[in-house]
Design a protein around this motif. Sequence first.
Motif, mmCIF file in Angstrom:
data_model
loop_
_atom_site.group_PDB
_atom_site.id
_atom_site.type_symbol
_atom_site.label_atom_id
_atom_site.label_comp_id
_atom_site.label_asym_id
_atom_site.label_seq_id
_atom_site.Cartn_x
_atom_site.Cartn_y
_atom_site.Cartn_z
ATOM 1 N N UNK A 1 10.390 5.928 3.791
ATOM 2 C CA UNK A 1 9.562 5.286 4.815
ATOM 3 C C UNK A 1 8.389 4.553 4.171
ATOM 4 N N UNK A 2 7.641 5.278 3.349
ATOM 5 C CA UNK A 2 6.478 4.669 2.710
ATOM 6 C C UNK A 2 6.851 3.559 1.754
ATOM 7 N N UNK B 1 3.310 2.865 -6.683
ATOM 8 C CA UNK B 1 4.507 3.642 -7.013
ATOM 9 C C UNK B 1 5.459 3.703 -5.824
ATOM 10 N N UNK B 2 6.732 3.440 -6.076
ATOM 11 C CA UNK B 2 7.773 3.436 -5.051
ATOM 12 C C UNK B 2 7.566 2.345 -3.997
ATOM 13 N N UNK B 3 6.596 1.458 -4.234
ATOM 14 C CA UNK B 3 6.387 0.318 -3.330
ATOM 15 C C UNK B 3 6.737 -0.994 -4.031
ATOM 16 N N UNK C 1 -0.424 6.538 4.365
ATOM 17 C CA UNK C 1 -0.340 7.805 5.095
ATOM 18 C C UNK C 1 0.779 8.692 4.564
ATOM 19 N N UNK C 2 1.912 8.111 4.247
ATOM 20 C CA UNK C 2 3.011 8.929 3.726
ATOM 21 C C UNK C 2 2.674 9.502 2.355
ATOM 22 N N UNK C 3 1.950 8.703 1.542
ATOM 23 C CA UNK C 3 1.523 9.254 0.250
ATOM 24 C C UNK C 3 0.492 10.362 0.442
ATOM 25 N N UNK D 1 8.534 15.625 3.043
ATOM 26 C CA UNK D 1 7.539 14.882 2.274
ATOM 27 C C UNK D 1 8.188 13.836 1.373
ATOM 28 N N UNK D 2 9.208 14.232 0.620
ATOM 29 C CA UNK D 2 9.863 13.299 -0.300
ATOM 30 C C UNK D 2 10.463 12.096 0.403
#
Length: 473
Positions: free
Chosen positions: A319-320, A70-72, A290-292, A312-313
Amino acid sequence: MDTVNLSSRSYTSFTGPHSPRYPAPDVARGFMLLLIALANVPFWTALWTEAPEPTAIGTVWESVRGALVDQRSYPLFAMLFGFGLVVMARRRVEHDVDSVLEANRAYHDSLPEEDRAAFVAAVREAATVDARKMVRRRGLWMVLFGAVHSLFFSGDIIGAYGLIAVIFAGTFVRRRKVTMWVVSILVILISAVLLGWSSRLLLGGPSEALDAATDPTAASPMAFMSSPWYPLIGLYMWLIATPMTVLTSMALPASFLGAWIAGTDLLTHPERRRGTLIVGGLAGLAVATLTWASLDALLDGAQMPVWAIVLVGPATTIVGGLAGACGWLALLAAFAGGARADGEPLTGVRWLLAAVGKRSMTAYLSQTVCFGLLYGGLAMSGAKAPDTALMALSAVVVWGLVAGLCAWLERAGRRGPFERLLRAAVARSARRSRLSELAVPSAGAVAGVPTEPSAAVPDSPAGRAEVSQPRPM
């Protein structure tokens, strides 16, 4: 003097059969479509009003999906799209310039040195303008394809990338680095503000914040999937989400990152930096994980300062997301390797992934058809909603079926049907070529060049045929 008809050339690659086709972008696209299937399949749970019972394996998979999928997946999609646009435009310009100069070689060689430079500059500028128009035309057709797709799947992403091509065609073709940097920074700042504001919802409890903290452009179809008006509702949602995706997500910065990669040898000759790509790829996926983990901890009720919650968002998505996409791309490039010596074909998994990657639009749209038939049939039969682990398994199976179709097309030497349709639409919608208007040399066409009889570049009656296009995904 001879003339050159630019509509009669071969299109095995961007500029004909002698242009090398590098495997890394195709292999990456093929694997990316598996990530896209895994990311999109939860959409179809909206066909059920009751959520499935959670399972241990489903919970584990949700964490893996959040960290690595997700989001990657869509920034990876965007990087490959930007890379493809720049390579397509560059090869188009180089081929057109070479064709015109070859057709007028005798005249070119008879000119004084300074007039030769003016002549070549005029031809190159005309070829660049033509390439920009072709990229924009392609983008417009992608927007139309995306609009039709949204009638069945409101989460369509083809339209967003088409809109990027329409708005920034000149930026990609001329590789305007300053524009890319400025626009990317603005989009990242807008996204960070929206994501930070959305993350504040975590102060009100995890259940209110999950969607808002991970995707500011998401529009939930939950209340509309069973409505007979869903196709129109899906189109309406897509019309809102598509420009918002361009303005507030990482699609545009990632596309520009892909354009920068096109100026390097990271995808054309990954074998030169295989070790670096592997280390960098693993590091990128580690950052994504790590960000997740920070968001996952908050959703599980962990206590953090307000400033940490606000970050966090942006950390998870910006970044993530970019780190994860770069990580996947680096590992896939290292796996694919460079162009094979003497045209040696790919084999095994690389061959299969490349076959899918070459037909990425067909594969992407076919996944929607398969998911719609599968989950629409289950919902209509009264079956219970499948859990997340089963849906992930179904996504892999659907990707495998689509990969089988692409493999059959590859062995038959055929492009995907939607690639052929897009290619034909872009070619047939072409207007008079800028190169066809350039009489070489005509009065005033090239400053300082004496006027002599010479042939212009004729236009194709049906519009100039297009070179092989980059896949939209």
